[in-house]
Design a protein around this motif. Structure first.
Motif, PDB file in Angstrom:
ATOM      1  N   TYR A 154     -30.518 -14.947  19.301  1.00 15.28           N
ATOM      2  CA  TYR A 154     -30.317 -16.385  19.506  1.00 15.28           C
ATOM      3  C   TYR A 154     -31.628 -17.152  19.681  1.00 15.28           C
ATOM      4  O   TYR A 154     -31.629 -18.295  20.123  1.00 15.28           O
ATOM      5  N   VAL A 155     -32.739 -16.538  19.310  1.00 12.56           N
ATOM      6  CA  VAL A 155     -34.043 -17.135  19.595  1.00 12.56           C
ATOM      7  C   VAL A 155     -34.283 -18.442  18.846  1.00 12.56           C
ATOM      8  O   VAL A 155     -35.045 -19.304  19.307  1.00 12.56           O
ATOM      9  N   ASP A 156     -33.644 -18.621  17.684  1.00 12.16           N
ATOM     10  CA  ASP A 156     -33.851 -19.848  16.911  1.00 12.16           C
ATOM     11  C   ASP A 156     -33.427 -21.093  17.685  1.00 12.16           C
ATOM     12  O   ASP A 156     -33.883 -22.199  17.384  1.00 12.16           O
ATOM     13  N   PHE A 157     -32.556 -20.918  18.671  1.00 12.37           N
ATOM     14  CA  PHE A 157     -32.049 -22.053  19.446  1.00 12.37           C
ATOM     15  C   PHE A 157     -32.805 -22.233  20.764  1.00 12.37           C
ATOM     16  O   PHE A 157     -32.519 -23.149  21.527  1.00 12.37           O
ATOM     17  N   ARG A 166     -33.721  -9.188  15.456  1.00 10.73           N
ATOM     18  CA  ARG A 166     -33.169 -10.501  15.118  1.00 10.73           C
ATOM     19  C   ARG A 166     -32.045 -10.360  14.082  1.00 10.73           C
ATOM     20  O   ARG A 166     -31.843  -9.274  13.534  1.00 10.73           O
ATOM     21  N   THR A 167     -31.362 -11.456  13.808  1.00 14.77           N
ATOM     22  CA  THR A 167     -30.203 -11.409  12.926  1.00 14.77           C
ATOM     23  C   THR A 167     -30.129 -12.640  12.032  1.00 14.77           C
ATOM     24  O   THR A 167     -30.700 -13.681  12.347  1.00 14.77           O
ATOM     25  N   PHE A 168     -29.405 -12.505  10.921  1.00 14.03           N
ATOM     26  CA  PHE A 168     -29.115 -13.630  10.034  1.00 14.03           C
ATOM     27  C   PHE A 168     -27.750 -14.247  10.363  1.00 14.03           C
ATOM     28  O   PHE A 168     -27.310 -15.162   9.679  1.00 14.03           O
ATOM     29  N   SER A 169     -27.084 -13.744  11.399  1.00 10.74           N
ATOM     30  CA  SER A 169     -25.702 -14.148  11.677  1.00 10.74           C
ATOM     31  C   SER A 169     -25.564 -15.522  12.309  1.00 10.74           C
ATOM     32  O   SER A 169     -24.498 -16.135  12.206  1.00 10.74           O
ATOM     33  N   LYS A 170     -26.594 -16.010  12.969  1.00 12.28           N
ATOM     34  CA  LYS A 170     -26.463 -17.232  13.761  1.00 12.28           C
ATOM     35  C   LYS A 170     -27.047 -18.450  13.045  1.00 12.28           C
ATOM     36  O   LYS A 170     -26.324 -19.208  12.417  1.00 12.28           O
ATOM     37  N   ALA A 171     -28.344 -18.654  13.141  1.00 10.38           N
ATOM     38  CA  ALA A 171     -28.965 -19.859  12.582  1.00 10.38           C
ATOM     39  C   ALA A 171     -28.837 -19.930  11.062  1.00 10.38           C
ATOM     40  O   ALA A 171     -28.817 -21.021  10.487  1.00 10.38           O
ATOM     41  N   PHE A 172     -28.734 -18.768  10.407  1.00  6.08           N
ATOM     42  CA  PHE A 172     -28.652 -18.753   8.944  1.00  6.08           C
ATOM     43  C   PHE A 172     -27.211 -18.770   8.428  1.00  6.08           C
ATOM     44  O   PHE A 172     -26.975 -18.866   7.225  1.00  6.08           O
ATOM     45  N   GLY A 173     -26.248 -18.623   9.336  1.00  3.77           N
ATOM     46  CA  GLY A 173     -24.839 -18.714   8.960  1.00  3.77           C
ATOM     47  C   GLY A 173     -24.341 -17.588   8.079  1.00  3.77           C
ATOM     48  O   GLY A 173     -23.436 -17.782   7.272  1.00  3.77           O
ATOM     49  N   LEU A 174     -24.893 -16.369   8.246  1.00  5.00           N
ATOM     50  CA  LEU A 174     -24.506 -15.254   7.382  1.00  5.00           C
ATOM     51  C   LEU A 174     -23.878 -14.104   8.179  1.00  5.00           C
ATOM     52  O   LEU A 174     -24.079 -12.925   7.873  1.00  5.00           O
TER      53      LEU A 174
END
Length: 363
Positions: A198-201, A220-228
């Motif tokens: 959740y670091v992008d937020f 990190r993940t692409f699931s949150k800020a990137f919507g994937l």
């Protein structure tokens, strides 16, 4: 012969992961129109996926009969451009952050090895530890869900292989202070894994410490800020010594063709990323202001907030919300969370408004 006897005892100890409820199951259970259900229980992106990612995946759909590259170098180069780290400091995995965790655990865990897990937090750290024959050692966070390096270091012993820190933490939303992390890194011979899903937020991250510490991994993940979230794509920033070791135990062809090119496109969708972050920050502010007069709202730097509905229980409140088509997360399943905490993802302005109105009616 009873073949279940062959299952490792450590696996039998695992409690199955409890995901957020789906729109389909709630629509069926409560006879609701799926189109009218608001799903704010899994910290997904309310804007949908990155448009550039969707376009890239459509273009590559005709290539799914071919295996992807074993080393998704193009994605690592794109991540290098996005993070500022050399490609040799970046590893990737299909199956999101969980895939990163599973691969890292293959590297370091052995029977009897221990991990330290401050709770409540993401439950997969415990599952991954047990699945790899390790022993999770739990540390209760303080009343504000903060952690102290002194408390963590007091749990470290010769069997400690990994220390898990989630920042911003799921489900509480607070970040770990840099000075606390530095103390832990400097005074332990264990690997420290920081989950920055959740670091992008958040206002700041901790990945810069990888340049200074050889025992730090930042996932990190692409699931949150990137919507994937549906593509299941994750990555980690690691010391360079670790990258070749990671590749040895990584599942072959773990990043599929569509995720590979969708991820590259998403990293370059600056307009979408900016809007995603703004939507989450505005949403958590809207939820906080709308709910703070009727329950305790904890400060958050993630794309969700956590509230305490005591003296009511979380299950009681969540059930009432489900009946009107609103899905949030009952935190009772999080070890050490108690029975009155609820996590609410930041949605669109309209969704947040409906959640606030429903909570005002219930509380």
């Amino acid at each position: 012969m009873r073949f279940e006897k062959l299952v490792r005892n450590s696996v039998k100890e695992i409690k199955e992961y409890v995901p957020g409820k789906s729109i389909e199951e709630i629509a069926l259970k409560y006879s609701l129109d799926p189109e009218k259900i608001i799903k704010l229980g899994s910290n997904e992106n309310p804007l949908g996926p990155s448009p550039l990612a969707v376009e890239a995946m459509r273009e590559k759909a005709g290539k799914v009969h071919l295996y992807p590259p074993s080393d998704p170098l193009e994605l690592r180069i794109a991540l290098s451009e996005y993070t500022g780290y050399p490609a040799n400091n970046i590893v990737v995995s299909g199956n999101g952050m969980d895939g990163i965790l599973d691969t890292i655990m293959r590297l370091f865990m052995s029977p009897g090895a221990e991990t330290i897990i401050p709770v409540p937090t993401f439950s997969y750290y415990e599952i991954a530890t047990l699945a790899n024959g390790g022993k999770p050692v739990f540390l209760k966070r303080d009343i504000d869900f903060e952690i102290s390096h002194r408390d963590i270091l007091a749990k470290v012993n010769s069997n400690t292989k990994m220390i898990f820190l989630c920042s911003p933490n799921n489900p509480s939303g607070n970040v770990v202070r840099e000075e606390e992390v530095r103390e832990i890194l400097d005074k332990t011979g264990s690997i420290v894994f920081i989950d920055e899903a959740y670091v992008d937020f958040a206002e700041t991250g901790l990945s810069g410490l990888v340049k200074e510490h050889e025992n730090l991994i930042v996932g990190r993940t692409f699931s949150k800020a990137f919507g994937l979230a549906g593509m299941r794509l994750g990555y980690a920033i690691v010391p360079q010594w670790l990258s070749p070791e990671y590749m040895k135990v990584m599942t072959p062809f773990s990043v599929d063709v569509l995720s590979l090119f969708g991820g590259i496109a998403a990293l370059r969708d600056a307009k979408y990323i900016k809007k995603s972050i703004e939507t989450a920050k505005n949403g958590r502010m809207q939820l906080t202001r709308g709910l703070e007069s009727i329950c305790r709202v904890y400060p958050s730097e993630a794309n969700f907030i956590m509230i305490d509905v005591a003296p009511r229980t979380a299950s009681e409140v969540c059930e009432k919300l489900l009946r009107v088509g609103i899905i949030v997360r009952d935190c009772t399943s999080f070890r050490g969370a108690g029975d009155s905490l609820i996590r609410i993802s930041a949605g669109t302005q309209v969704q947040n408004k409906k959640v606030i109105a429903a909570m005002q009616m219930i509380l």
